[in-house]
Design a protein around this motif. Structure first.
Motif, short mmCIF file in Angstrom:
data_model
loop_
_atom_site.label_atom_id
_atom_site.label_comp_id
_atom_site.label_asym_id
_atom_site.label_seq_id
_atom_site.Cartn_x
_atom_site.Cartn_y
_atom_site.Cartn_z
N THR A 161 0.84 -1.21 0.00
CA THR A 161 0.00 0.00 0.00
C THR A 161 0.87 1.25 0.00
N ILE A 162 1.90 1.29 0.85
CA ILE A 162 2.79 2.46 0.90
C ILE A 162 3.44 2.70 -0.45
N ILE A 163 4.01 1.64 -1.04
CA ILE A 163 4.69 1.77 -2.34
C ILE A 163 3.69 2.17 -3.42
N GLY A 164 2.54 1.47 -3.44
CA GLY A 164 1.53 1.76 -4.46
C GLY A 164 0.98 3.16 -4.36
N VAL A 165 0.72 3.62 -3.15
CA VAL A 165 0.16 4.97 -2.95
C VAL A 165 1.16 6.02 -3.40
N ILE A 166 2.43 5.83 -3.06
CA ILE A 166 3.47 6.79 -3.49
C ILE A 166 3.53 6.86 -5.01
N ILE A 167 3.50 5.68 -5.66
CA ILE A 167 3.55 5.65 -7.13
C ILE A 167 2.34 6.37 -7.72
N MET A 168 1.14 6.08 -7.19
CA MET A 168 -0.07 6.71 -7.72
C MET A 168 -0.05 8.22 -7.49
N MET A 169 0.45 8.67 -6.32
CA MET A 169 0.52 10.11 -6.07
C MET A 169 1.52 10.79 -7.00
N LEU A 170 2.63 10.10 -7.29
CA LEU A 170 3.62 10.67 -8.22
C LEU A 170 3.04 10.81 -9.62
N THR A 171 2.18 9.89 -10.03
CA THR A 171 1.57 9.99 -11.37
C THR A 171 0.61 11.18 -11.45
N ILE A 172 0.10 11.59 -10.28
CA ILE A 172 -0.83 12.73 -10.28
C ILE A 172 -0.07 14.05 -10.17
N SER A 173 0.82 14.15 -9.14
CA SER A 173 1.56 15.39 -8.96
C SER A 173 2.80 15.15 -8.09
N PRO A 174 3.99 15.22 -8.65
CA PRO A 174 5.21 15.06 -7.86
C PRO A 174 5.33 16.13 -6.77
N LEU A 175 4.84 17.34 -7.06
CA LEU A 175 4.94 18.43 -6.09
C LEU A 175 4.10 18.13 -4.85
N MET A 176 2.86 17.76 -5.05
CA MET A 176 2.00 17.45 -3.92
C MET A 176 2.48 16.19 -3.20
N THR A 177 3.05 15.24 -3.92
CA THR A 177 3.61 14.04 -3.29
C THR A 177 4.72 14.43 -2.32
N LEU A 178 5.54 15.38 -2.73
CA LEU A 178 6.62 15.87 -1.87
C LEU A 178 6.06 16.48 -0.60
N VAL A 179 4.94 17.21 -0.74
CA VAL A 179 4.31 17.82 0.44
C VAL A 179 3.87 16.75 1.43
N VAL A 180 3.25 15.65 0.91
CA VAL A 180 2.78 14.57 1.79
C VAL A 180 3.96 13.87 2.45
N ILE A 181 5.02 13.61 1.67
CA ILE A 181 6.18 12.89 2.22
C ILE A 181 6.88 13.71 3.29
N LEU A 182 6.83 15.05 3.14
CA LEU A 182 7.47 15.91 4.14
C LEU A 182 6.79 15.84 5.50
N THR A 183 5.54 15.32 5.54
CA THR A 183 4.87 15.17 6.84
C THR A 183 5.32 13.91 7.58
N LEU A 184 6.03 13.02 6.88
CA LEU A 184 6.46 11.77 7.50
C LEU A 184 7.31 11.99 8.75
N PRO A 185 8.31 12.90 8.72
CA PRO A 185 9.10 13.11 9.95
C PRO A 185 8.26 13.47 11.16
N LEU A 186 7.14 14.20 10.91
CA LEU A 186 6.26 14.55 12.03
C LEU A 186 5.60 13.30 12.62
N TYR A 187 5.14 12.39 11.73
CA TYR A 187 4.55 11.14 12.20
C TYR A 187 5.56 10.33 13.01
N VAL A 188 6.76 10.23 12.47
CA VAL A 188 7.81 9.46 13.14
C VAL A 188 8.13 10.07 14.50
#
Length: 644
Positions: free
Chosen positions: A206-233
């Motif tokens: 799911t993690i890999i698939g979701v990242i791939i699908m988000m990249l196909t839509i918008s790499p910029l917005m994908t970067l925004v989502v990934i930048l929230t990961l450190p906060l979760y961690v």
């Protein structure tokens, strides 16, 4: 007493590897294996016979997840087409309205929304989700078989191992510890194989698939989502760090509480008799207060993780909406893609938390597996010889020749013991606690291996006899009675396979148990509870004696067999025992010296050695250790030297 119970209680609780609260296994104290890689490799080895099915499960899990992941992207196309149709329709209506206001005829055709296309998308989504559900069902169905078959083999191996372990293994461990390994640890492995492995596969895909699908839509917005990961961690690490100690304290107090309640329940009559109810309640309240404080803090700290996660998720949602709206105004992204991306961003956090939780569960599972493997690696009792001998008609002549034995190599217990027991003789063994009386019996039945010398029955070394055949020669009546949950008839019949009711009743009469059994409401069909506490201790002893009489063994072992009965019943039992021991070799361990005066041979033991030997009269005439013990019991002489 309570210490052992508490220890085993905590152990059993911890072996589950999961804590409570919204964090699931994140919240509980993580039990780590000493050799994680080695134990994990060995555990995976149990999956090898099921590897084809496991690979199929892996493929089905991937397929089920993929079909679910592509759903938002496809549904986004339907939303895009719907929005475009509505905009086109609104634009046409607006233009026609403007023309009409200007006095011109409406000439722009009003387009219709492409409902056939949207309908096809809905049918496609329905098909995808049905296929995903089918793959998910097949995955769980096959994995259930894989997990249960794997754990079945593991349980069978553990059961076989327990039957091959020597008595010293069980003597050195509490029942709770062994039960924890056999039940809780194996159940923990079963649960992980059944649920956590497939969840781990699904979460990673799911993690890999979701990242791939988000990249196909918008790499910029994908970067925004990934930048929230450190906060979760950071949030997860913070909460886990502060909640661990409280969950550890909570489980410790649960163990203490369970131990206290069990101890107070079993000793209820004594507590009432000595008026200690207040002390018991006070101790319970102290433990309960500590449990409340630890539990409250653990649940509160673990409970704040979800609000904090939602807060970070909402921040990400706002940023995604702003960025998506901006890109939509630039014509670089469609409305449907924004909607799909929001769905993907909400799906992105859950599998991350699940993966972290499962990582902790796997750590705990590997620790459980390590505990099970430690049991499987224990040194077994010596195997039977390949050319084992069979004594078809045993007589019961027993001989100890130069026998040495010690529980610890540095502390010798029995040294150069020599005994020659003739057929049909009664051998009494007396001496102070720790003299080696019960040890001698354990050696005779080969529960422990001797260090030197030999023990023979009818001239055959007991090491050359199969253990099962050796044990069949013996009947035992112990001071600590053992009866199981079942009818009195079943408990007595346990002594002989296929025993008839007549044989059981005959044995009960010989043990003077028939009368009290018939006075019970259901007679021989009276069901004994788990601890047989619905009959008296003396009655329990009578039933075990009846069971031994029914077994009709060649050699009888009586370890304080009459210690729990009254004097009158003891006389009856002595008569029954005298008849039972006719022409049968008997070993009697006794503290009441009055019960062994008729024995052909009395062995007086002290510190592992036989210091006196002879019959009752001979030993009294010697006026030695035995005479001192005997007189101290009946005349009060030399009480300062009393050691029994």
């Amino acid at each position: 007493m309570s210490e052992n119970k508490n220890k085993s209680g905590v152990g059993m609780k911890r072996s589950g590897g999961m804590g409570g609260g919204p964090m699931g296994s994140f919240a509980g104290p993580i039990v780590k294996a000493k050799d994680f890689k080695g134990t994990l490799k060995r555990l995976l080895g149990y999956l090898k016979p099921q590897r084809v099915k496991f690979i199929i499960v892996f493929i089905f899990a991937i397929m089920s997840t993929i079909f679910t992941i592509v759903g938002p992207k496809i549904s986004g196309n339907a939303i895009t087409r719907l929005v475009e149709g509505m905009i086109a329709k609104y634009t046409a209506i607006s233009q026609n309205t403007a023309l009409l206001k200007s006095g011109k005829d409406a000439v722009i055709p009003i387009p219709s929304i492409d409902f056939p296309y949207i309908g096809n998308i809905i049918l496609l989504l329905l098909g995808l989700y049905l296929i995903s559900a089918l793959f998910g069902f097949l995955q769980q169905y096959i994995m259930a078989g894989v997990a249960q078959k794997t754990v079945y083999n593991l349980r069978k191996e553990v059961e076989d191992k327990l039957s091959r372990l020597p008595l010293k293994f069980f003597d050195a461990r509490t029942h709770g510890e062994i039960l924890s390994r056999v039940t809780n640890d194996v159940d923990n492995i079963s649960t992980t194989l059944q649920q956590s492995l497939t969840q781990l596969i699904t979460s990673i895909v799911t993690i890999i698939g979701v990242i791939i699908m988000m990249l196909t839509i918008s790499p910029l917005m994908t970067l925004v989502v990934i930048l929230t990961l450190p906060l979760y961690v950071a949030i997860t690490a913070f909460v886990a760090k502060h909640s661990q100690k409280y969950f550890a304290a909570q489980q410790k107090e649960i163990g203490e509480l369970n131990g206290h309640v069990e101890e107070m329940y079993t000793g209820h009559k004594i507590i009432k008799a000595f008026g200690r109810e207040h002390d018991s309640i006070k101790k319970f309240e102290n433990i309960n207060d500590r449990l409340y404080n630890a539990g409250w803090k653990a649940q509160f700290i673990s409970g704040i993780i979800m609000p904090m996660m939602r807060f970070v998720s909402n921040i990400g949602y706002v940023v995604v909406c702003v960025a998506g709206g901006y890109l939509a105004t630039q014509g670089r992204i469609s409305i449907g893609d924004i909607q799909a991306f929001i769905q993907y961003s909400s799906q992105f956090t859950q599998p991350i938390v699940q993966t972290a939780n499962i990582a902790n569960i796997i750590q705990s599972t590997v620790a459980s597996a390590e505990r099970v493997f430690e049991l499987l690696d224990e040194i077994e009792e010596l195997p039977d010889t390949t050319n084992a001998k069979l004594i078809e008609f045993p007589k019961g002549e027993v001989k100890f020749e130069n026998v040495d034995f010690s529980y610890k190599s540095e502390e010798s217990l029995i040294k150069n013991m020599n005994i020659d027991v003739k057929q049909g003789h009664t051998i009494a063994i007396v001496g102070p606690t720790g003299a080696g009386k019960t040890t001698l019996v354990n050696l005779l039945m080969r529960f422990y291996e001797i260090g030197a010398g030999s023990i023979t029955i009818d001239g055959v070394d007991i090491r050359d006899i199969k253990r099962g055949e050796l044990h069949n020669m013996f009947g035992m009546v112990l001071q600590d009675t053992w009866l199981f949950n079942g009818t009195i008839m079943e408990n007595i019949a346990y002594g002989k396979k296929g025993a008839t009711e007549e044989e059981v009743m005959k044995a009960a009469r010989a043990a003077h148990a028939h009368h009290f059994i018939k006075t019970l409401p259901d007679g021989y069909n009276t069901i004994l509870n788990e601890e047989a506490s619905n009959i008296s201790q003396g009655q329990k002893q009578l039933l075990t004696i009846a069971r031994a009489i029914l077994a009709n063994p060649t050699i009888m072992i009586l370890d304080e067999a009459t210690s729990s009965v009254d004097s009158r019943t003891e006389v009856y039992i002595q008569r029954a025992m005298t008849e039972l021991m006719q022409n049968r070799t008997s070993f009697v361990i006794a503290h009441r010296l009055s019960t062994i005066r008729d024995a052909e041979l009395i062995l007086v033991m002290n510190k592992g050695s036989i210091i006196e030997m002879g019959n009752h009269n001979e030993l009294l005439d010697k006026n030695g250790f035995y005479a001192d013990l005997y007189n101290s019991q009946f005349t009060g002489a030399n009480l300062d030297n009393e050691v029994i």
